[in-house]
Write a protein that holds these residues in place. Sequence first.
Motif, PDB file in Angstrom:
ATOM      1  N   GLN A 266       1.902   5.899   3.846  1.00 31.42           N
ATOM      2  CA  GLN A 266       0.747   6.501   4.515  1.00 31.42           C
ATOM      3  C   GLN A 266      -0.170   5.480   5.169  1.00 31.42           C
ATOM      4  O   GLN A 266      -1.175   5.854   5.773  1.00 31.42           O
ATOM      5  CB  GLN A 266      -0.054   7.362   3.518  1.00 31.42           C
ATOM      6  CG  GLN A 266      -0.795   6.572   2.455  1.00 31.42           C
ATOM      7  CD  GLN A 266      -1.294   7.453   1.316  1.00 31.42           C
ATOM      8  OE1 GLN A 266      -0.666   8.442   0.986  1.00 31.42           O
ATOM      9  NE2 GLN A 266      -2.420   7.106   0.718  1.00 31.42           N
TER      10      GLN A 266
ATOM     11  N   LYS B 171      -6.297   0.330  -9.620  1.00 35.07           N
ATOM     12  CA  LYS B 171      -5.587   1.475  -9.054  1.00 35.07           C
ATOM     13  C   LYS B 171      -5.142   2.478 -10.119  1.00 35.07           C
ATOM     14  O   LYS B 171      -4.406   2.115 -11.039  1.00 35.07           O
ATOM     15  CB  LYS B 171      -4.329   0.992  -8.307  1.00 35.07           C
ATOM     16  CG  LYS B 171      -4.610   0.069  -7.143  1.00 35.07           C
ATOM     17  CD  LYS B 171      -5.538   0.683  -6.103  1.00 35.07           C
ATOM     18  CE  LYS B 171      -4.993   1.935  -5.460  1.00 35.07           C
ATOM     19  NZ  LYS B 171      -5.955   2.491  -4.480  1.00 35.07           N
TER      20      LYS B 171
ATOM     21  N   ASP C 112       1.221   3.208  -1.921  1.00 28.13           N
ATOM     22  CA  ASP C 112       1.031   4.116  -0.769  1.00 28.13           C
ATOM     23  C   ASP C 112       1.552   3.550   0.563  1.00 28.13           C
ATOM     24  O   ASP C 112       0.896   3.686   1.614  1.00 28.13           O
ATOM     25  CB  ASP C 112      -0.453   4.500  -0.629  1.00 28.13           C
ATOM     26  CG  ASP C 112      -0.901   5.428  -1.762  1.00 28.13           C
ATOM     27  OD1 ASP C 112      -0.032   5.905  -2.522  1.00 28.13           O
ATOM     28  OD2 ASP C 112      -2.109   5.677  -1.887  1.00 28.13           O
TER      29      ASP C 112
ATOM     30  N   GLU D 104      -6.405   4.504   5.230  1.00 26.07           N
ATOM     31  CA  GLU D 104      -5.791   3.288   4.686  1.00 26.07           C
ATOM     32  C   GLU D 104      -5.073   2.504   5.777  1.00 26.07           C
ATOM     33  O   GLU D 104      -4.266   3.059   6.535  1.00 26.07           O
ATOM     34  CB  GLU D 104      -4.812   3.659   3.570  1.00 26.07           C
ATOM     35  CG  GLU D 104      -5.546   4.156   2.335  1.00 26.07           C
ATOM     36  CD  GLU D 104      -4.649   4.404   1.139  1.00 26.07           C
ATOM     37  OE1 GLU D 104      -5.185   4.420   0.017  1.00 26.07           O
ATOM     38  OE2 GLU D 104      -3.426   4.597   1.319  1.00 26.07           O
TER      39      GLU D 104
ATOM     40  N   ARG E 217     -12.443  -1.029   3.077  1.00 25.48           N
ATOM     41  CA  ARG E 217     -12.097  -0.516   1.751  1.00 25.48           C
ATOM     42  C   ARG E 217     -10.900  -1.287   1.197  1.00 25.48           C
ATOM     43  O   ARG E 217     -10.051  -1.762   1.958  1.00 25.48           O
ATOM     44  CB  ARG E 217     -11.736   0.963   1.773  1.00 25.48           C
ATOM     45  CG  ARG E 217     -10.485   1.325   2.542  1.00 25.48           C
ATOM     46  CD  ARG E 217      -9.738   2.535   1.949  1.00 25.48           C
ATOM     47  NE  ARG E 217      -8.942   2.185   0.781  1.00 25.48           N
ATOM     48  CZ  ARG E 217      -8.530   3.035  -0.131  1.00 25.48           C
ATOM     49  NH1 ARG E 217      -8.830   4.294  -0.040  1.00 25.48           N
ATOM     50  NH2 ARG E 217      -7.794   2.637  -1.159  1.00 25.48           N
TER      51      ARG E 217
ATOM     52  N   HIS F  36      -4.620  10.169   2.053  1.00 25.96           N
ATOM     53  CA  HIS F  36      -4.187  10.795   0.801  1.00 25.96           C
ATOM     54  C   HIS F  36      -3.875  12.280   0.971  1.00 25.96           C
ATOM     55  O   HIS F  36      -3.116  12.846   0.198  1.00 25.96           O
ATOM     56  CB  HIS F  36      -5.200  10.536  -0.316  1.00 25.96           C
ATOM     57  CG  HIS F  36      -5.227   9.085  -0.714  1.00 25.96           C
ATOM     58  ND1 HIS F  36      -6.053   8.187  -0.112  1.00 25.96           N
ATOM     59  CD2 HIS F  36      -4.451   8.387  -1.583  1.00 25.96           C
ATOM     60  CE1 HIS F  36      -5.819   6.975  -0.617  1.00 25.96           C
ATOM     61  NE2 HIS F  36      -4.853   7.067  -1.511  1.00 25.96           N
TER      62      HIS F  36
ATOM     63  N   CYS G 254      -4.831   0.384   0.813  1.00 29.20           N
ATOM     64  CA  CYS G 254      -4.894   1.149  -0.428  1.00 29.20           C
ATOM     65  C   CYS G 254      -5.313   0.186  -1.535  1.00 29.20           C
ATOM     66  O   CYS G 254      -6.287   0.414  -2.223  1.00 29.20           O
ATOM     67  CB  CYS G 254      -3.509   1.761  -0.714  1.00 29.20           C
ATOM     68  SG  CYS G 254      -3.459   2.666  -2.262  1.00 29.20           S
TER      69      CYS G 254
HETATM   70 MN    MN Z   1      -4.020   4.919  -1.786  1.00 35.90          MN
END
Ligand code: MN
Length: 363
Positions: A245, A57, A242, A231, A52, A205, A28
Amino acid sequence: MSRKLELTPVQEWGFFTLPRPMVIAGPCSAESEEQVMETAAGLNEFGIHVFRAGIWKPRTHPGSFEGVGAPGLRWLQKVKKVYGMKVATEVASEKHVFECIKHGVDMVWLGARTTANPFLVQDIAEALRDTDIPVLVKNPVNPDLDLWIGALERLNREGITKLGVIHRGFSASEKIAYRNDPLWKIAIELRTRYPEMPFFADPSHMGGNRAYLQEISQRAMDLGLEGLMIESHCDPSKALSDASQQLTPAALKDLLESLTVRDKDADSKEYREGIDQLRARIDLIDEGILAELASRMGISRRIGEYKKEHNVAILQMSRWDSILERMKEKGRACGLSEQFIETVFNAIHEESVKAQNEVLEKG
Ligand code: MN
Ligand code: PEP
């Protein structure tokens, strides 16, 4: 009215290889050089080529970790140099774009909060003019397809033709299991309007939790989407954003291996691909019908309670006759036969009377 987009086919971007899914993975947020390099190493090991990491953020509350900012771009340069991966990050202002250009970022994406703001999208589009950087546009936070398309149009008008989209779900007004509501119908509508535009899903997400990543990824494949942005963090429990996740690279490898993907290019699979995509859409609609039926039954029971309190009989044929007539008329207008409407609604009515009777007998 949406305008036609001039697009460069994704095969010419030099980023992704077939078969599906095309995968973009990474944390993330870029948090430290060690975390970035360790995660990239884990992903590179099993053939992920596009990395990525969020540098800036957008956080709901001030005081949360807001990203390391421009210094983190040097870590992305190192990922490129050491592993030969392409690197991507989110831009939310023209300043971000200029920093990315300066540091050789290969691809950028617009976040959900940015897509919702035409002023920012315009600034970013102008800052990207004359570059060859591919841009992926996430859906806006609110389920507004035109706003999403408008952002694509703004970028395209500034000459950006390496354009794709990322579906990350929409903010839900009611509490749902997922973090964001997939509302696949909207994605399918966009896909139908621009079938040649590369389409990624972002299960991270959408789901907001590791537990949902597999089912969402599989659904994205069943609907025929090209790619996934997921992610991945070398140590998810320590992630600064995050955490719930994110997946370790090893867990991401397992997830990708578990997916059933029908490859468009395989000989004479075209038909199967088509039929499977149509079936996936039917499945979605059926789930919607079920949910609506369940909420209708809930209301029926409440009506039962109400009638009981007021000592009114359950069955009122005149009310039912008028519902049925209205439905038949509406059905005719959208090409559904009277016979069909009668069968469906009589079954619904019968069940609803049964539910009301149960309410009555209970007390
Ligand atoms: Mn994120
Ligand atoms: C992200 O990709 O980390 C992100 C902030 O996503 P979104 O814009 O979808 O919330």
